[in-house]
Design an enzyme around this catalytic site. Structure first.
Site, PDB file in Angstrom:
ATOM      1  N   HIS A  41       0.972  -1.124   0.019  1.00 33.52           N
ATOM      2  CA  HIS A  41       0.023  -0.030   0.021  1.00 33.52           C
ATOM      3  C   HIS A  41       0.990   1.428   0.048  1.00 33.52           C
ATOM      4  CE1 HIS A  41       1.057  -0.756   3.965  1.00 33.52           C
ATOM      5  NE2 HIS A  41       1.156   0.702   4.364  1.00 33.52           N
ATOM      6  N   HIS A 128       5.557   6.907  -0.661  1.00 35.25           N
ATOM      7  CA  HIS A 128       6.418   5.739  -1.076  1.00 35.25           C
ATOM      8  C   HIS A 128       5.649   4.227  -1.045  1.00 35.25           C
ATOM      9  CE1 HIS A 128       6.499   5.695   3.218  1.00 35.25           C
ATOM     10  NE2 HIS A 128       6.592   4.480   3.257  1.00 35.25           N
TER      11      HIS A 128
HETATM   12  O1  3AM Z   1       4.811   0.439   4.867  1.00 33.96           O
HETATM   13  P1  3AM Z   1       4.833   1.889   5.105  1.00 33.96           P
HETATM   14  O2  3AM Z   1       6.095   2.224   5.079  1.00 33.96           O
HETATM   15  O3  3AM Z   1       3.948   2.435   4.143  1.00 33.96           O
HETATM   16  O4  3AM Z   1       6.130   1.662   8.575  1.00 33.96           O
HETATM   17  C1  3AM Z   1       4.593   1.410   8.611  1.00 33.96           C
HETATM   18  C2  3AM Z   1       3.816   1.364   7.467  1.00 33.96           C
HETATM   19  O5  3AM Z   1       4.414   2.074   6.524  1.00 33.96           O
HETATM   20  C3  3AM Z   1       3.873   2.653   9.361  1.00 33.96           C
HETATM   21  O6  3AM Z   1       2.784   2.235   9.079  1.00 33.96           O
HETATM   22  C4  3AM Z   1       2.291   1.860   8.109  1.00 33.96           C
HETATM   23  C5  3AM Z   1       1.602   0.394   8.270  1.00 33.96           C
HETATM   24  O7  3AM Z   1       1.903  -0.010   9.300  1.00 33.96           O
HETATM   25  N1  3AM Z   1       4.293   2.844  10.897  1.00 33.96           N
HETATM   26  C6  3AM Z   1       4.322   1.825  11.742  1.00 33.96           C
HETATM   27  N2  3AM Z   1       4.728   2.462  12.834  1.00 33.96           N
HETATM   28  C7  3AM Z   1       4.798   3.612  12.710  1.00 33.96           C
HETATM   29  C8  3AM Z   1       5.142   4.645  13.697  1.00 33.96           C
HETATM   30  N3  3AM Z   1       5.313   4.479  14.888  1.00 33.96           N
HETATM   31  C9  3AM Z   1       4.564   3.945  11.326  1.00 33.96           C
HETATM   32  N4  3AM Z   1       4.676   5.327  10.984  1.00 33.96           N
HETATM   33  C10 3AM Z   1       5.111   6.075  11.833  1.00 33.96           C
HETATM   34  N5  3AM Z   1       5.220   5.913  13.154  1.00 33.96           N
END
Ligand code: 3AM
Length: 185
Positions: A41, A128
């Protein structure tokens, strides 16, 4: 209380195209943490733990935020890396029209904040499409190179979705609501 985020999901043919390019790399680098194809996603906003009592207001605010943006023409492009939450290095595909995505992400985060949800932005939003994570940058260099010519078929993003993260294992992202872009309710 559920852990949530808002994201865009490319259409099935685009996801299939990505998988065709990524499957051989997954086979050759099994030591990396790969995002399962069903979980891929484009995150717009990470909301963290959302209290049940905030859900109704959150839905209204997110629907309104999405409604204020027209559908966005998008396409996935070449790979890159950055250091994500928890210091993991993230391998991703880039996106065309990042400016419009960033504006949509800003509205979504602002809408969530008005519902008392989310957290102050720790870093600037960078659109991204995550493929894999690693603790070592060097491990990802050959993959960035292998995907340097990737050019996905363009599509129009027409809605954003609210997801619940089920941490598992297995980690699973469940879409629970859909917010059309450009439809003011
Ligand atoms: O897969 P992407 O990079 O789009 O990295 C996690 C993922 O992003 C991000 O939320 C999306 C779905 O889980 N994520 C998880 N924990 C996080 C946090 N503490 C976070 N983003 C920011 N802060």
């Amino acid at each position: 209380m559920s852990r949530m985020f808002v994201a865009l999901v490319p259409p099935a043919d685009v996801l299939a195209e990505v998988e065709q390019a990524v499957a051989p790399l997954r086979r050759n680098w099994p030591e990396l943490t790969w995002v399962e194809p069903a979980n891929r996603h484009i995150t717009l906003a990470f909301l963290g733990d959302v209290p049940d009592e905030a859900r109704r207001e959150l839905s209204v605010r997110l629907a309104r935020a999405a409604g204020h943006h027209e559908p966005i023409p998008l396409a996935l492009g070449k790979a890159g890396t950055f250091t994500g939450p928890g210091r993991a290095i993230t391998l991703w595909l880039s996106l065309r029209a990042p400016g419009r995505l960033a504006r949509l992400a800003g509205s979504v985060a602002a809408g969530a904040r008005r519902a008392g949800v989310g957290r102050p932005d720790e870093r600037a939003y960078r659109p991204h499409f995550t493929l894999a994570r690693s603790r070592k940058t060097a491990e990802l260099a050959p993959l960035v190179e292998a995907l340097s010519g990737f050019e996905g078929t363009p599509w129009d993003a027409t809605s954003a979705q609210l997801f619940v993260s089920h941490l598992g294992p297995p980690l699973r992202y469940e879409p629970i609501e859909d917010y059309p872009l450009g439809r003011r309710g």
